[in-house]
Design a protein around this motif. Structure first.
Motif, short mmCIF file in Angstrom:
data_model
loop_
_atom_site.label_atom_id
_atom_site.label_comp_id
_atom_site.label_asym_id
_atom_site.label_seq_id
_atom_site.Cartn_x
_atom_site.Cartn_y
_atom_site.Cartn_z
N THR A 18 60.65 -15.63 -52.84
CA THR A 18 60.20 -14.34 -52.32
C THR A 18 59.09 -13.77 -53.19
OG1 THR A 18 62.45 -13.92 -51.58
CG2 THR A 18 60.94 -12.06 -51.55
N GLU A 39 57.24 1.09 -47.01
CA GLU A 39 58.54 1.00 -46.37
C GLU A 39 59.47 0.12 -47.19
OE1 GLU A 39 57.89 -0.95 -42.41
OE2 GLU A 39 55.80 -0.53 -42.93
N LYS A 44 58.00 -1.88 -53.89
CA LYS A 44 57.79 -0.74 -54.78
C LYS A 44 58.63 -0.85 -56.05
CE LYS A 44 59.36 2.14 -51.69
NZ LYS A 44 59.81 1.25 -50.59
N SER A 45 59.93 -1.08 -55.87
CA SER A 45 60.80 -1.17 -57.04
C SER A 45 60.43 -2.36 -57.91
CB SER A 45 62.27 -1.28 -56.62
OG SER A 45 62.65 -0.16 -55.88
N1 LIG Z 1 66.79 -9.34 -57.45
C1 LIG Z 1 66.16 -9.81 -56.36
N2 LIG Z 1 66.32 -11.09 -55.99
C2 LIG Z 1 65.69 -11.58 -54.88
N3 LIG Z 1 64.89 -10.85 -54.10
C3 LIG Z 1 64.69 -9.57 -54.42
C4 LIG Z 1 65.33 -8.97 -55.56
N4 LIG Z 1 64.95 -7.68 -55.63
C5 LIG Z 1 64.13 -7.47 -54.59
N5 LIG Z 1 63.95 -8.60 -53.86
C6 LIG Z 1 63.10 -8.76 -52.68
O1 LIG Z 1 61.81 -8.37 -53.01
C7 LIG Z 1 61.24 -7.59 -51.97
C8 LIG Z 1 60.80 -6.26 -52.50
O2 LIG Z 1 61.92 -5.55 -52.95
P1 LIG Z 1 61.84 -4.11 -53.59
O3 LIG Z 1 63.21 -3.78 -54.07
O4 LIG Z 1 60.76 -4.05 -54.58
O5 LIG Z 1 61.47 -3.22 -52.33
P2 LIG Z 1 61.31 -1.65 -52.25
O6 LIG Z 1 59.93 -1.39 -51.77
O7 LIG Z 1 61.71 -1.02 -53.52
O8 LIG Z 1 62.31 -1.31 -51.08
P3 LIG Z 1 63.38 -0.12 -50.99
O9 LIG Z 1 62.66 1.03 -50.40
O10 LIG Z 1 64.39 -0.69 -50.05
O11 LIG Z 1 63.90 0.13 -52.35
C9 LIG Z 1 62.30 -7.50 -50.88
O12 LIG Z 1 62.01 -8.46 -49.91
C10 LIG Z 1 63.57 -7.84 -51.57
O13 LIG Z 1 64.42 -8.50 -50.68
#
Ligand SMILES: Nc1ncnc2c1ncn2[C@@H]1O[C@H](COP(=O)(O)OP(=O)(O)OP(=O)(O)O)[C@@H](O)[C@H]1O
Ligand code: SF4
Ligand SMILES: [Mg+2]
Lengths: 317, 333
Positions: A18, A39, A44-45
């Motif tokens: 990913t 979204e 972002k995280s």
């Molecule tokens: N520890 C992990 N292992 C595998 N894939 C991950 C992990 N953390 C996040 N992802 C994947 O990375 C992508 C981005 O995740 P992220 O958590 O950064 O999204 P986000 O923008 O913060 O979303 P949200 O608003 O739901 O918090 C997603 O497709 C998620 O499934």
């Protein structure tokens, strides 16, 4: 060397197959407040955690051209330098304070350990200062509450504790990852106001991660819009609301409820896979959902600059 | 939920209320009593079903009249329910009768052997905890040598019966290398082999539990938060992490200590250790009912008390147990 608090370019974060963050760039000036909007799943995280080097090396691959926070170069930082950065230069507030606070340590202990680590306070002084911090974030009877555990607080109060731990190291930068999403609606605005007040009082820079574009108005100076791991548009908040340049931003804004025209039907995003995807992105990542797609869009657009706005769209070329 | 303190919570439950709420405590105690009753009944029935002490105590050619007289003297001519009732009645007053074998009151006889067993069990328990806990933590947080050691020890501990392991240790360290004494008389060096033998199974189980618990906890959000505070890694692991696996570990350690008491029987026989385990084997061999009942009852009492203690300790470590809140943060016991 830049004087920016945050200076990131070419950041990539991969969780195995990913590819969560792609060629991400971000700059936050001293005392500036920036909103990072996208979204769920847009990365972002993942980008935020990379700013403090918090991704476990064994499972997550992080690379960047530049990755500097508060003068620390994360690409070459030693362990002690990283630990001085975390909590000392930048305080981090997580989305879900119940999960993010240790359930078996008192809140006093959790605030104090930051004070002892970053401000080198002895135990007694740290306890006094912890009580003062809890009072500062709006917890009544702070002295008595030092001995309480996170489960003894309500959601909003827990987030205040979280904020107190983030402030304890007197950071110059506050990183907030959806700090109000897990809270009751009635409490959300109190927490927003608290963070804004503290930021103003202490002159901290602020990076606020959210999926709620409407929330950013009146909170931040500048907004960075993310999609599928990439920056789509970055602009001063007024410019972004007044004249969004990227079709994705335009769609996002059109889907927001408007107070001035409450009965206008909301434009919905065409449903389509929003996953950051595996493998290479050849064309514009937004192309499958873009109403203005044209022939050039099969090639990945770079960030085009127009005034104070930057947008990754061939329409600006 | 409003943005205020939950009204039902008292200012400081950890100090203001007892570790276990008294209702829960009463339930535990009555459960413990039921277990003790069951244990005594079972020993009684099994002992009486498997042999007749009169036959063993008298020479094979003893006249029938002598047999009847002895049976009467020992109270064995009464119906079983009466015998059991009398035993229970006396046991409640601390009187377990006289040993057939030694002709002495059972209670002091058993209590005399108790220190030796406690010494052995305590030494084994300390080894299991002091080695097993760090080993589990290190193997979860670092892997490497600690993981390899854990694998080896769990193979030894889980796969080999204690008597065989004991004999092997005796062969290697005492007979071949002459490093340690085999017999049981006095001195710390005499304790080493039996305690090691006894500890290995518990050590293996404790370290594996700690490892799997730590592996799960180290993935939790609050561990990431601890790192985001810039805390040194040792504090993240040994304070923020370990504290959250302690509850299941303490629960298990309580059971382990009970298990150690029962495994001690085998180890005491192998090493000729003068403890309660060897005494009970002796009593069983001779169909010395009072002595057997006494040893089993006192061992059972110890077992039950240890588990009660573990429950109270758990409530001290995790305040959510005491206040009845859900334990969403730490792993389930
Ligand atoms: N520890 C992990 N292992 C595998 N894939 C991950 C992990 N953390 C996040 N992802 C994947 O990375 C992508 C981005 O995740 P992220 O958590 O950064 O999204 P986000 O923008 O913060 O979303 P949200 O608003 O739901 O918090 C997603 O497709 C998620 O499934
Ligand atoms: S580059 Fe093309 S597809 Fe992408 S947002 Fe712009 S117009 Fe739409
Ligand atoms: Mg997120």
């Amino acid at each position: 060397m830049s004087t920016h608090l945050v200076d990131v370019s070419g950041l990539d974060v991969r969780f195995g197959a990913t590819h969560a963050v792609r060629d991400f760039s971000l700059a936050v000036a001293q005392g500036e407040s920036v909103g990072l909007v996208g979204e769920s799943g847009s990365g972002k995280s993942a980008a935020l955690l990379a700013l403090l080097g918090l991704h476990p090396e064994a499972r997550v691959q992080v690379s960047a051209r530049t990755l500097r926070v508060g003068g620390t170069d994360l690409l070459s930082a030693t362990g002690p330098q990283l630990r001085d950065l975390r909590g000392g230069v930048a305080g981090l507030i997580f989305q879900d304070p119940l999960a993010a606070l240790n359930p078996l340590l008192t809140v006093g202990a959790q605030v104090s350990e930051v004070l002892r680590r970053h401000r080198r306070l002895p135990a007694r002084a740290a306890r006094q200062e912890a009580a003062a911090l809890l009072a500062l974030v709006g917890i009544t009877d702070a002295q008595a509450r030092l001995g309480h555990y996170p489960h003894e607080f309500s959601g909003g109060m827990r987030q205040r504790v979280m904020i107190a731990t983030a402030l304890a190291g007197q950071p110059r930068l506050l990183l907030a990852d959806e700090p109000t999403t897990a809270l009751d609606v009635s409490v959300q605005s109190e927490i927003v106001r608290l963070i804004l007040r503290l930021r103003a009082e202490r002159g901290m820079g602020l990076l606020w991660v959210t999926h709620d574009l409407a929330l950013m108005a009146g909170i931040v100076d500048r907004v960075v819009v993310m999609y599928a791991g990439r920056v789509m548009e970055t602009a001063p908040v007024d410019a972004l609301y007044g004249r969004p340049r990227h079709p994705y931003t335009q769609t996002l804004l059109a889907s927001l409820p408007r107070l001035d025209r409450p009965h206008r039907p909301r434009a919905a995003l065409p449903a389509e896979a929003t996953a950051p995807g595996h493998g290479a992105q050849t064309g514009c990542p937004f192309a499958p959902r873009c109403p203005r797609r044209f022939s050039a869009c099969d090639t990945l657009p770079p960030l085009f600059t127009d005034g104070a706005t930057q947008a990754a769209c061939w329409l600006l070329a | 939920m409003s943005d205020t303190t939950l009204p039902s919570l008292k200012p400081s439950p950890r100090r203001a209320t007892s570790p276990l709420r008294s209702r829960a405590l009463r339930a535990r105690v009555s459960h413990a009593l039921a277990v003790l009753f069951g244990v005594s009944l079972l020993t009684f029935l099994v002992a009486h079903a498997t042999g007749d002490p009169v036959t063993l105590l008298l020479p094979a050619n003893a006249p029938e009249a002598t047999r009847i007289a002895l049976a009467h003297h020992l109270g064995l001519d009464q119906p079983l329910p009466v015998q059991y009732g009398l035993f229970l009645l006396h046991a409640l007053q601390g009187d377990f009768g006289r040993s057939f074998l030694y002709g002495q009151p059972v209670a002091p006889l058993v209590l005399q052997t108790l220190p030796a067993t406690l010494e052995l069990a305590a030494a084994a328990f300390c080894i299991a905890l002091l080695v097993g806990l760090p080993l589990g933590v290190l193997s979860a947080s670092r892997g490497g040598v600690a993981s390899a050691a854990l694998q080896l020890l769990s193979m030894l501990g889980l796969a080999m019966p204690a008597f065989w392991l004991g004999l092997m240790l005796v062969l290697v360290f005492a007979v071949q290398l002459h490093l340690l004494p085999v017999d049981s008389s006095g001195g710390v060096s005499h304790l080493v082999l039996p305690a090691l033998t006894l500890s290995l199974l518990s050590l293996a189980r404790i370290s594996r539990l700690v490892r799997s618990g730590m592996q799960e906890i180290l993935d939790r959000d609050f561990i990431r938060t601890a790192r985001a505070r810039g805390l040194p890694e040792w504090r993240v692991v040994w304070v923020h992490g370990l504290r959250n696996v302690l509850v299941p570990v303490v629960t298990m350690a309580g059971m382990e200590l009970g298990d150690l008491l029962s495994s001690a029987v085998v180890v005491e026989v192998v090493f000729a250790w003068p403890g309660i385990g060897r005494l009970s084997v002796e009593a069983l061999g001779a169909r010395d009912f009072p002595l057997l009942q006494g040893t089993v009852f006192i061992a059972g009492l110890g077992f039950v008390l240890i588990n009660l203690l573990a429950d109270i300790l758990c409530a001290r470590i995790d305040p959510r147990i005491a206040s009845g809140a859900t334990s969403s943060g730490s792993i389930a016991p």
